[in-house]
Design a protein around this motif. Structure first.
Motif, PDB file in Angstrom:
ATOM      1  N   PRO A  11       0.810  -1.224   0.000  1.00 25.30           N
ATOM      2  CA  PRO A  11       0.000   0.000   0.000  1.00 25.30           C
ATOM      3  C   PRO A  11       0.841   1.271   0.000  1.00 25.30           C
ATOM      4  CG  PRO A  11       0.013  -0.998   2.173  1.00 25.30           C
ATOM      5  CD  PRO A  11       0.718  -1.962   1.273  1.00 25.30           C
ATOM      6  N   VAL A  50       0.213   4.972   1.482  1.00 23.77           N
ATOM      7  CA  VAL A  50      -0.701   5.690   2.370  1.00 23.77           C
ATOM      8  C   VAL A  50      -0.142   7.084   2.604  1.00 23.77           C
ATOM      9  CG1 VAL A  50      -1.793   5.735   4.641  1.00 23.77           C
ATOM     10  CG2 VAL A  50      -1.418   3.551   3.473  1.00 23.77           C
ATOM     11  N   GLU A 104      -1.744   0.319   8.410  1.00 20.33           N
ATOM     12  CA  GLU A 104      -2.360   0.239   7.082  1.00 20.33           C
ATOM     13  C   GLU A 104      -1.300   0.211   5.989  1.00 20.33           C
ATOM     14  OE1 GLU A 104      -5.322   3.135   6.233  1.00 20.33           O
ATOM     15  OE2 GLU A 104      -6.458   2.744   8.067  1.00 20.33           O
ATOM     16  N   ALA A 105      -0.163   0.884   6.243  1.00 21.72           N
ATOM     17  CA  ALA A 105       0.912   0.955   5.245  1.00 21.72           C
ATOM     18  C   ALA A 105       1.909  -0.189   5.380  1.00 21.72           C
ATOM     19  CB  ALA A 105       1.650   2.294   5.374  1.00 21.72           C
ATOM     20  N   GLY A 133       4.407  -1.488   2.769  1.00 18.91           N
ATOM     21  CA  GLY A 133       4.416  -0.483   1.713  1.00 18.91           C
ATOM     22  C   GLY A 133       5.099   0.801   2.160  1.00 18.91           C
TER      23      GLY A 133
END
Length: 453
Positions: free
Chosen positions: A196, A198, A235-236, A239
């Motif tokens: 991801p 973000v 969430e990241a 990434g």
């Protein structure tokens, strides 16, 4: 028996060894060549710089203590000239402070002598797995960044080199120059591209909310926390996390961010256990962070942790050859979006666009073109319509971060006026302690003595 088809020969990874101990150089060379590496050597930092062009190494392994240029000085010069090139430092004089300093500045690894041969080979393999200075073709990663500018192309070349590494990237540039667009392109060119991306503007929300957004929170941690919240770091995971306007981050959060970057673990607000995260950080700011560090508004250790490789985006006024290209690109994109039949700009209109000052940079240019698309009545956009759009955009709409800073300064000035410059009373009204309040005043260049008059 027929012979098997010939297979393509794979080039051996190229290493450059730097040490003033010639006996150790010979021993290391034999060992590494026996493990399939192509090895070049130098007996000094100066000699290593001269050997770079011919050796074209994918990894540099250097001693720390050498006559003349030492290993750290060599690393700093290599970082400037070859930002994507990993450097591994070996030393018999190693210490924990030196290792911390080296890794903070972006050295890939730090091994003490005598070192274990297997450990060295493992570190070499790990460094080479990042890709060294190999970078993808431009079409694969930065096709959305349209440019004919040598200044901008130089930034993209440097960004492409560092993208293949795990090094932290610090993007500088005025508001509207495209910092997030460049950050996303670096992510797309990196080994983390499948993970991801973000982005968060750290200046756009108050400290309490920002902490929860970054690190997450547990249910019941505060009023309104009705369920667990993951947080942007998690969430990241795997990434890239883009921290925009990091220069405006409150001091308390700077400490917590530094801890996360050092330990690679986050603790949600209200939580009791740390959670491991694997995130690459790209940070950006429009502020002069060196000055902010000097004024005590930004932590020096956090600055160096973020500022491993620095990229500076030029303002639009310094890449005027890009203005016609960008304007035509935006016109085509926006006309398709709004269903307008527009063929382009009149030559006089392009000249007007190219000569405008553009204080809001690429974002302002985009907004002007969007207004032109909305108001155009002929397929070819006339100069008069461009001038009208420029006049209405003379004071461009501020970003949320800019508006927040303006409100904060106005609020502080009103507090100081009400309290006649009494900092203790003003801090009480603001709900802040005096130390924090003085930092706020320093950030905005406000002197309480001026209000005491």
């Amino acid at each position: 028996m027929s012979s098997s088809p010939a297979t393509a020969e794979v080039a051996a990874p190229r290493l450059l060894l730097v040490d003033d101990d010639t006996s150790l150089l010979r021993l290391l060379t034999l060992r590494l060549e026996a493990n399939g590496y192509e090895v070049a050597t130098a007996t000094s930092g100066e000699g290593a710089l001269e050997a770079m062009a011919e050796a074209r190494p994918e990894l540099v392994i250097t001693d720390l203590r050498m006559e003349g240029m030492d290993g750290m000085a060599l690393f700093r010069l290599l970082r400037e000239r070859h930002p994507g090139l990993p450097v591994l430092i070996l030393t018999a004089h190693g210490s924990i402070p030196e290792a911390v300093e080296a890794t903070r500045e972006g050295v890939f690894g730090f091994l003490g002598k005598p070192f274990d041969a297997d450990e060295l080979l493992t570190e070499i393999q790990r460094a080479l797995s990042l890709g060294g200075e190999r970078r993808p073709e431009a079409a694969e990663w930065c096709s959305r960044i349209r440019t004919r500018s040598p200044a901008m192309q130089a930034v993209l070349d440097r960004a492409g080199q560092v993208a293949a590494t795990e090094a932290g990237v610090f993007i500088r540039g005025a508001s509207g120059t495209g910092k997030e667009l460049l950050a996303r392109a670096i992510h797309d060119a990196s080994p983390r591209s499948q993970g991801p991306f973000v982005a968060v503007n750290t200046a756009a929300m108050p400290e309490g909310l920002l902490e929860s957004e970054l690190f997450g929170h547990r249910k019941g941690a505060f009023t309104g926390a009705e369920r667990d919240h993951t947080g942007l770091f998690r969430e990241a995971d795997g990434g890239t996390l883009f921290l925009d306007e990091v220069g405006d981050m409150p001091p308390g959060l700077q400490v917590k961010l530094l801890r996360v970057l050092q330990e690679r673990r986050v603790r949600p607000v209200g939580g009791t256990q740390d959670i491991p995260v694997d995130v690459r950080i790209i940070a950006a700011t429009h502020r002069d962070l060196e000055a902010a560090v000097g004024a005590g508004d930004f932590r020096e250790d956090l600055f160096y942790r973020l500022n491993v490789v620095s990229l500076t985006l030029p303002p639009l006024s310094e890449r005027r050859e890009d203005i016609p290209l960008l304007a035509e690109t935006f016109l085509e994109e926006l006309a398709a979006r709004y269903g307008r039949e527009l063929t382009g700009f009149a030559p006089e209109a392009l000249a007007t666009l190219s000569e405008a000052p553009w204080p809001g940079n690429v974002r302002q240019l985009y907004n002007v073109v969007e207004q032109v698309v909305a108001l155009a009545t002929t397929p070819l956009v006339p100069d008069s319509l461009v001038r009208e759009a420029l006049d209405s955009a003379a004071a461009p709409m501020p970003t949320l971060a800019e508006a927040r800073r303006a409100f904060e300064r106005d609020y502080l000035e009103r507090l100081l006026t009400i309290t006649a410059g009494q900092v203790r009373r003003a801090a009480e009204l603001a709900g802040r302690n005096r130390t924090e309040f003085y930092r706020l005043l320093s950030r905005h260049g406000l002197d309480p003595a001026r209000f005491q008059e």
